[in-house]
Design a protein around this motif. Sequence first.
Motif, PDB file in Angstrom:
ATOM      1  N   TYR A 293      -2.956  -3.866 -10.064  1.00  0.00           N
ATOM      2  CA  TYR A 293      -3.598  -2.554 -10.144  1.00  0.00           C
ATOM      3  C   TYR A 293      -3.560  -2.029 -11.589  1.00  0.00           C
ATOM      4  O   TYR A 293      -4.413  -1.239 -11.991  1.00  0.00           O
ATOM      5  CB  TYR A 293      -2.897  -1.585  -9.190  1.00  0.00           C
ATOM      6  N   GLY A 294      -2.562  -2.478 -12.349  1.00  0.00           N
ATOM      7  CA  GLY A 294      -2.453  -2.070 -13.750  1.00  0.00           C
ATOM      8  C   GLY A 294      -3.695  -2.439 -14.554  1.00  0.00           C
ATOM      9  O   GLY A 294      -4.097  -1.716 -15.480  1.00  0.00           O
TER      10      GLY A 294
ATOM     11  N   GLY B 214      -0.912  -6.974  -1.672  1.00  0.00           N
ATOM     12  CA  GLY B 214       0.483  -6.721  -2.021  1.00  0.00           C
ATOM     13  C   GLY B 214       0.829  -6.896  -3.492  1.00  0.00           C
ATOM     14  O   GLY B 214       1.945  -6.594  -3.896  1.00  0.00           O
TER      15      GLY B 214
ATOM     16  N   ARG C 222       2.538   1.951   2.007  1.00  0.00           N
ATOM     17  CA  ARG C 222       1.541   2.245   0.975  1.00  0.00           C
ATOM     18  C   ARG C 222       0.837   3.556   1.298  1.00  0.00           C
ATOM     19  O   ARG C 222       0.517   4.333   0.426  1.00  0.00           O
ATOM     20  CB  ARG C 222       0.542   1.101   0.903  1.00  0.00           C
ATOM     21  N   HIS C 223       0.622   3.765   2.595  1.00  0.00           N
ATOM     22  CA  HIS C 223      -0.080   4.979   2.999  1.00  0.00           C
ATOM     23  C   HIS C 223       0.873   5.896   3.744  1.00  0.00           C
ATOM     24  O   HIS C 223       1.621   5.453   4.612  1.00  0.00           O
ATOM     25  CB  HIS C 223      -1.256   4.637   3.915  1.00  0.00           C
TER      26      HIS C 223
ATOM     27  N   ALA D 268       4.606  -2.621   1.603  1.00  0.00           N
ATOM     28  CA  ALA D 268       3.241  -2.766   2.099  1.00  0.00           C
ATOM     29  C   ALA D 268       2.971  -1.769   3.221  1.00  0.00           C
ATOM     30  O   ALA D 268       1.907  -1.160   3.292  1.00  0.00           O
ATOM     31  CB  ALA D 268       3.019  -4.184   2.597  1.00  0.00           C
TER      32      ALA D 268
ATOM     33  N   VAL E 243      -4.578  -6.570  -5.017  1.00  0.00           N
ATOM     34  CA  VAL E 243      -3.780  -5.343  -4.835  1.00  0.00           C
ATOM     35  C   VAL E 243      -3.571  -5.073  -3.349  1.00  0.00           C
ATOM     36  O   VAL E 243      -2.454  -4.806  -2.905  1.00  0.00           O
ATOM     37  CB  VAL E 243      -4.476  -4.129  -5.503  1.00  0.00           C
ATOM     38  N   THR E 244      -4.648  -5.185  -2.579  1.00  0.00           N
ATOM     39  CA  THR E 244      -4.520  -4.888  -1.143  1.00  0.00           C
ATOM     40  C   THR E 244      -3.637  -5.908  -0.429  1.00  0.00           C
ATOM     41  O   THR E 244      -3.061  -5.623   0.613  1.00  0.00           O
ATOM     42  CB  THR E 244      -5.899  -4.853  -0.442  1.00  0.00           C
TER      43      THR E 244
ATOM     44  N   MET F 217       2.031   3.500 -11.943  1.00  0.00           N
ATOM     45  CA  MET F 217       2.757   2.494 -11.155  1.00  0.00           C
ATOM     46  C   MET F 217       4.134   3.019 -10.739  1.00  0.00           C
ATOM     47  O   MET F 217       4.594   2.782  -9.619  1.00  0.00           O
ATOM     48  CB  MET F 217       2.910   1.183 -11.943  1.00  0.00           C
TER      49      MET F 217
ATOM     50  N   ILE G  35       3.651   5.468  -7.898  1.00  0.00           N
ATOM     51  CA  ILE G  35       3.317   4.755  -6.655  1.00  0.00           C
ATOM     52  C   ILE G  35       4.581   4.172  -6.032  1.00  0.00           C
ATOM     53  O   ILE G  35       4.843   4.325  -4.831  1.00  0.00           O
ATOM     54  CB  ILE G  35       2.283   3.638  -6.939  1.00  0.00           C
ATOM     55  N   ARG G  36       5.391   3.500  -6.863  1.00  0.00           N
ATOM     56  CA  ARG G  36       6.633   2.885  -6.391  1.00  0.00           C
ATOM     57  C   ARG G  36       7.580   3.943  -5.801  1.00  0.00           C
ATOM     58  O   ARG G  36       8.178   3.748  -4.751  1.00  0.00           O
ATOM     59  CB  ARG G  36       7.311   2.159  -7.565  1.00  0.00           C
TER      60      ARG G  36
ATOM     61  N   ASP H 213       0.927  -5.408  -6.498  1.00  0.00           N
ATOM     62  CA  ASP H 213       0.763  -4.087  -7.092  1.00  0.00           C
ATOM     63  C   ASP H 213       0.482  -4.159  -8.587  1.00  0.00           C
ATOM     64  O   ASP H 213      -0.219  -3.306  -9.141  1.00  0.00           O
ATOM     65  CB  ASP H 213       2.023  -3.245  -6.850  1.00  0.00           C
ATOM     66  N   GLU H 214       1.038  -5.188  -9.232  1.00  0.00           N
ATOM     67  CA  GLU H 214       0.887  -5.273 -10.690  1.00  0.00           C
ATOM     68  C   GLU H 214      -0.590  -5.401 -11.091  1.00  0.00           C
ATOM     69  O   GLU H 214      -0.996  -4.949 -12.164  1.00  0.00           O
ATOM     70  CB  GLU H 214       1.683  -6.469 -11.236  1.00  0.00           C
TER      71      GLU H 214
ATOM     72  N   VAL I 297      -0.850   3.485 -17.190  1.00  0.00           N
ATOM     73  CA  VAL I 297      -0.435   2.358 -16.338  1.00  0.00           C
ATOM     74  C   VAL I 297       0.998   2.535 -15.835  1.00  0.00           C
ATOM     75  O   VAL I 297       1.261   2.537 -14.626  1.00  0.00           O
ATOM     76  CB  VAL I 297      -0.561   1.020 -17.089  1.00  0.00           C
TER      77      VAL I 297
ATOM     78  N   TYR J 215      -5.329   4.032  -5.172  1.00  0.00           N
ATOM     79  CA  TYR J 215      -4.432   2.944  -4.745  1.00  0.00           C
ATOM     80  C   TYR J 215      -4.077   3.088  -3.258  1.00  0.00           C
ATOM     81  O   TYR J 215      -4.117   2.120  -2.496  1.00  0.00           O
ATOM     82  CB  TYR J 215      -3.159   2.990  -5.593  1.00  0.00           C
TER      83      TYR J 215
END
Lengths: 175, 466
Positions: free
Chosen positions: A18-19, A13, B120-121, B117, A10-11, B26, B29-30, A15-16, B22, A55
């Motif tokens: 993380y599911g 890149g 993300r933060h 990336a 996840v870190t 997600m 987040i996106r 992202d999936e 889930v 996340y």
Amino acid sequence: MDELAIIKRVTSGDDEAYGVLIETYQRGLIRYCYVITKDIDMAEDIAQEAFISAYEQLNKYDPKYKFSTWLYKIAHNKALKSLRKPPALPLEEDFEIPFEDQTQEKLDVEVRESTVRDAVASLPSHYQMAVNLHYWESKDYLEIAEIMNVPATTIKTWLYRARQQVKENCHELAR
Amino acid sequence: MNSLDNMITRSTPQLPREASLVSSVMAKIRQRQLKRAKIVNRSLLVCLVLSMLVLVGALVKGSTGRIASLAVHKISSISAHPGLYSEALLESLPWTAIATVAGIALLARIMHRHRLAFTRHATAAMAVSAGAFLITATATAATITTTTDQPGPAQQQLERVVNGLGKHQVIVNGHTYEFDASLSDTQVRAQLEGAELRLLDLELDTARGSADGGTLTCLCQVSAITADSITFESYGWKPGDQTSFDPNRLSLTSKTIYLKGAAKVTRLDLIVGDLVSVAPAKDLKTAAYVAKHDLPFEAYFYSGGFTSVPSARRSDGKCYNNEADQCPVLPAIRELFNSAQFNILPQDAQIREVFGQIVSIDAKNVSLKSSSGAIWTFAVGDSVSAINEAGYATNDRSVQNHDFQVNKGDYLRIEFWQYNIDLGKREVPRDRDYGGTNIRAVQVALQQPWFQGQAPIKYQPLKAGE
């Protein structure tokens, strides 16, 4: 898959990945939040926010703790924070109690479990949280102490007293 | 106890509903990442536009445009010096602004490629935006501070080359030395010194013997340099008078040659506009000695064949300008001749002059402050008493028709003309034969002295009666 390997993916890149973590922990996390808030909508919202926060701060995660401990701690803080907020107006919903044809034996078990649940529900909230984490989320004292931000000895005491009170409450409820 | 524990464990509360988080987590987040990426992209775009504006401003303000336009207007000169042109162009570019634009563009590209990336933060996105603005602001300040329309060394050299000036062509002893403008000063100097040193002795001898009847043009300005000749425009005696010299006999040396007699040769760096002293050879066409003067001039020399100027002493032995039959004493002249500065003049010079501003004046004396700050005091009245038709004050009684009127603050040039006096002995006769010694003073109509860093103003003598 190893939890740390998933976090690494996840870190970097993916992202999936993380599911998978959400899938693993969502049920317990919602339940824990539900125990605190007594509101399933709020519990789901808090759990969702906890997953998003985790996340976004995944680069700060310290692998010496379990991921679940770190996640529950985030959820714990968010839940307590949400309780301090004025409650949202409740939606009027009609709840229907499902009727099932059950045998006597099954009914006896359910009555007993229900009695215990009620006994737990009548505990002070911090006892409830400790019981939830220990019995239902299988966390040890140290993990619970980390999540609730209190010493492990306190957790031990809380659980002891919680058991005593559950016992007494069960007797009273049985009478 | 264990049974209680088991009972509690088994009584896990059932949730009213089971939901999967889930997809919702997600999606959220996106959504947040895209929002942050948008903010970062917009910030970078604004920074890019700002830095482009700074770049355009720096190009307009700086000298890049001027240098670039030379490629159009002076293509023939530029094509002969591509290296120098490139160097000048590179020198003139606003590198700070260019680096900023390139940096922001690169950052934008990286951010775009890794936008999710990076975003993300929330703090990272904000930090990138703030950093881009900080870089742009810093670079803008640096560009404003460093951008100037003052040309650098390569640009100056290029402009001299394309305008036909400068050090790229030197003629010594009949040979034309073409120097690549990219040669270093040391290289040019090394090539020149050999030729100049060989000529030095000969030229010094020629210069010493050149004054007889010659027209020594003291203060000139170089008005043109070609392969065939160097043209000097007289600055003093005859305004606008141009004299061209055959470069075959021309050498350019420093005035220090005469100072101590030592052969101190500096590299030739005569360009159009330079002020020089020129001592021509006997044929009046070849220059044996050209000394470049750094401003300001102190005292210099020239002569003009004034053989017709009459003696100041009458035939009965009395001075023309003194009814008491007592010829004027000229302490200032002696002072001048005996001064250290006088030694810079070649022994055969016949006329000296001092240019300065009158700092005090009374019935007998006028004091000039020269450009170096030296005070020169001269007797007024008898020795400097009139203005002749050509605009010269003289003690020549025959042309003493006008009052010589000067005031404090005026700029004055005083010439000392020696006639039949052997200056080689560094002596001025005191009590005998003043007939050949003359002082001619010229009032210079200048608003400002040319030697104070201003562009030289052509000397204009006053007309009689002005």
